[in-house]
Structures are given as C-alpha cells and as structure tokens.
Design an enzyme around this catalytic site. Structure first.
Site, PDB file in Angstrom:
ATOM      1  N   LYS A 184      63.518  10.139  42.978  1.00 26.28           N
ATOM      2  CA  LYS A 184      64.328  11.210  43.556  1.00 26.28           C
ATOM      3  C   LYS A 184      64.041  11.397  45.055  1.00 26.28           C
ATOM      4  CE  LYS A 184      66.518  11.919  39.735  1.00 26.28           C
ATOM      5  NZ  LYS A 184      65.955  12.361  38.499  1.00 26.28           N
TER       6      LYS A 184
HETATM    7  C1  PLP Z   1      66.116  12.545  36.901  1.00 27.70           C
HETATM    8  C2  PLP Z   1      67.025  13.472  36.164  1.00 27.70           C
HETATM    9  C3  PLP Z   1      66.579  14.292  35.124  1.00 27.70           C
HETATM   10  C4  PLP Z   1      65.212  14.143  34.521  1.00 27.70           C
HETATM   11  O1  PLP Z   1      64.257  14.574  35.358  1.00 27.70           O
HETATM   12  P1  PLP Z   1      62.694  14.408  34.945  1.00 27.70           P
HETATM   13  O2  PLP Z   1      62.016  14.995  36.118  1.00 27.70           O
HETATM   14  O3  PLP Z   1      62.464  12.947  34.784  1.00 27.70           O
HETATM   15  O4  PLP Z   1      62.498  15.165  33.707  1.00 27.70           O
HETATM   16  C5  PLP Z   1      67.432  15.237  34.579  1.00 27.70           C
HETATM   17  N1  PLP Z   1      68.704  15.347  35.006  1.00 27.70           N
HETATM   18  C6  PLP Z   1      69.199  14.537  35.970  1.00 27.70           C
HETATM   19  C7  PLP Z   1      70.598  14.733  36.411  1.00 27.70           C
HETATM   20  C8  PLP Z   1      68.381  13.565  36.564  1.00 27.70           C
HETATM   21  O5  PLP Z   1      68.866  12.765  37.498  1.00 27.70           O
END
Ligand code: PLP
Length: 370
Positions: A184
């Site tokens: 991210k």
């Molecule tokens: C990455 C992501 C998640 C999951 O996030 P984690 O931190 O891995 O639990 C949930 N929703 C979206 C839209 C994502 O891109």
C-alpha cells in the site's frame, strides 16, 4: 536480462529506520504505546477525523467496525462484485450475507442505482470500496444511506490520498478502514487503521479491540464482552510515524506516476481507460490500471504473458467475488467480469523511474500492435 519491475515496493527512508530503531530499543514498559498514540494522532490530523485506532490490518478494522454495528446472521451487506476478498471476509465471519452489485464502467466502483435496487429490510450496511484509489459516488451513496438509515462504510485501504470535494476518502462514512500492507501507499509491513467521527462507535470498537475490556472498567482482567485482538505493535507504528510524516510526498509521487502513464499512453487514449479523476476529486492513484476497449481484442491473459515475458509484474484486475467458489462460482456481474477480462494493474512505486514506466508502456504498445 533487464532488471525485474515489481508492481509495488515500499519507500522506506532513514526517518522510518530511525523511529523503528528507537521503538525497538526504547519502546517498552511505560513507552510501549508511544508510537502507536503518535501515529494515531497524526493519522487523525491527516484525514480530518475525530477518532483513529491502529490495527493489525484493514481486515481487522472492518471486522471490528461491522461487529460494533451489530451486524450478524440474517443481515445483508451490499458491496461491489469487483473486490479483493478482504473487503467481504468479515461479513462472512459475522454470519451476515454479502450482496454483490455490479460496478460502474468508468469508476470500477459500485453502481449506486444497483445499490438502491438491492436494499431490503435486512440491509444493515453498504461497503463502499474506493477501488485502486478511484472514488465511489459518495454523494449518492451517503444520501441513500441517510434515506434508508443504513451505515455507509468506506473501505479506503487503496485510497489514502484520494479526495472527494475537499474531504479525504475514509473520513466521510460511518467509519473508514485503511490498510498499511507492504503493497500500500503508506506501509507498516502489516497494519491498518479504523477511523470514525462517531463517539459511540469509537468507544465500542476501542473496547472490542482490547479483548472486550472497556476503558472505564476498573477491575483488572475483566472483559465486558468477547472482543478481538487486531492490534498494531509499537515498532510497526514507529514506521507508520515516519510514513505519515512523508504522506504528501508519498501520495504526490503516486499521482505523478499515474499522470506520466496517462501522457505516455495518450496516443491510445481512445482504446485504453486509466483510473478516472472526475472534476472536484483527487485520485490517490494507488494502482494505475489500464482497461482496454473490447474492440482491441486485448485480453488479460495476453497482457499477463506479455508482461511476464519482459520481467514485469502486472496484476490482474480483481475477479468478481461472485465468481469465487465460496460465493457460488457464478459468472460475475456483467461489468465486473467484462472489465476484469480486459484489464491489467500497472507497476507503480515511489522510486520507479521514467525508464521503467517507458518499459511498461512498450509492452502495452507491442500488445496492441502485435
Ligand atoms: C489491502 C486491502 C484490504 C486488506 O487489508 P489488510 O491490511 O491486508 O487486512 C482490504 N480492502 C482493500 C480494498 C484492500 O486493498
């Protein structure tokens, strides 16, 4: 062999290393929450919200938020068919029923008209996921939520840096959830954030997040309810403090990469759609994504093969959730399956060079022109 181009890569500087080192060395005992509280405070300020709780990930933030809203068996939760499974897994774990609706062809986010048509007396939440940084039609969704008394939740895991008419993605719904996974824009390796402006919901999630121990509970080891353990560690929060100090630079670079793709791909603007940025909004540009017009005949499989052949990681567009085995192996909603079949996520990371972007575009050019 040319060097591999990864699809994302974090940007970690001496600032993050310094904070993490300090946390590892000194962040114990009475200091074991220092970076967590600082990260939460900085995140609140960045987003313009009243409350923030650092979590182990976006998945846990969504799980606790939905649980605090009382969502459970017999309830329905509406979300877009084009999504990563993390956006819906907590709905399933809570025993509620996900209701998938199709996406809009331009934003690739849920279609408000179909959301409205899907509302029943059992509908207990709408999860608006800002896919790849693209913004959902929040005005219409929030109006629908208000009209029917249904909370609108923003899964803003992919939308840090996205702004809807002056307000940041994740700050407008009943609550918002963020991810700081290694892929991210802002990362702590694993991690996330629950945010809300609702005092009551905040207290409920705070209690749930601490194994059900209310903060005014005077008895030691006395949980008031069965809660969760989705916490972020102080060392991770230290990295987060460095990242949030650099958030403007991190987001600006993401946006510049999307802009550069847009100019490099301008010759094919009539056959390739990139992430939209409607008037009055800023796209956080987490993941530049190219959708090829049907008439080009370009398919996901051909794109994957072409990119792999050149040592470039390109990700497929999310499969429709309804096409997955646990949700019925259907063909998927019309736009959700059609767009996924002719789209690809393009690499984008802070230190990506113009030459690397040119290599990506070269693969696209060759795929289009044989
Ligand atoms: C990455 C992501 C998640 C999951 O996030 P984690 O931190 O891995 O639990 C949930 N929703 C979206 C839209 C994502 O891109």
């Amino acid at each position: 062999m040319r060097s591999r181009i990864h699809y994302t890569k974090p940007s970690i500087t001496e600032l993050e290393v310094g904070y993490a080192t300090d946390a590892a060395r000194n962040g114990w005992g009475e200091h074991c929450y220092d970076y967590i509280h600082r990260f939460e405070a900085m995140f609140r300020e960045h987003l313009g919200v009243k409350h923030a709780i650092a979590t182990s990930g976006c998945t846990g933030a969504l799980h606790m938020g939905l649980a605090a809203l009382g969502i459970g068996p017999g309830d329905e939760v509406i979300l877009a068919d084009s999504n990563w499974i993390a956006s819906v897994s907590s709905v399933v774990h809570l025993g509620a029923t996900p209701v998938f609706v199709d996406i809009l062809p331009d934003s690739w986010c849920l279609d408000p008209a179909l959301v409205e048509a899907a509302i029943t007396p059992r509908t207990k939440a709408i999860i608006a996921v800002h896919l790849y940084g693209n913004l959902c039609e929040l005005d219409r969704l929030l109006a629908l939520g208000a009209l029917h008394g249904i909370p609108v939740i923003e899964d803003a895991a992919e939308a840090i840096g996205s702004i809807w008419h002056g307000r940041r993605a994740g700050s407008m719904g009943t609550f918002g959830a963020f991810s700081f996974h290694g892929t991210k824009t802002l990362t702590t390796g694993e991690g996330g954030m629950f945010v809300t402006n609702d005092d009551v919901l905040y207290e409920a999630v705070l209690t749930l997040s601490n194994h059900g121990r209310a903060r005014n509970q005077k008895q030691q080891f006395w949980p008031d309810v069965v809660g969760f353990k989705y916490k972020m560690s102080n060392v991770q929060a230290a990295i987060g403090c460095g990242q949030i100090e650099r958030i403007d630079a991190l987001c600006e670079r993401k946006h510049a990469i999307l802009d550069h793709y847009r100019s490099l791909l301008a010759p094919w603007a009539d056959v390739i759609d990139l992430n939209p940025e409607p008037e009055g909004t800023v796209n956080g540009a987490w993941m530049p994504t190219a959708v090829f017009a049907s008439r080009t005949g370009v398919t996901r499989e051909r794109l994957q093969q072409a990119f792999a052949g050149d040592g470039i990681d390109a990700r497929v567009f999310f499969h429709p959730l309804s096409s997955l085995p646990m949700f019925g192996s259907n063909q998927g909603a019309a736009n959700a399956s059609d767009i996924a079949a002719r789209a690809i996520n393009l690499p984008s990371y802070h230190d990506m060079t113009d030459e690397e972007q040119a290599r990506v575009v070269d693969v696209i050019r060759k795929t289009l022109h044989g």
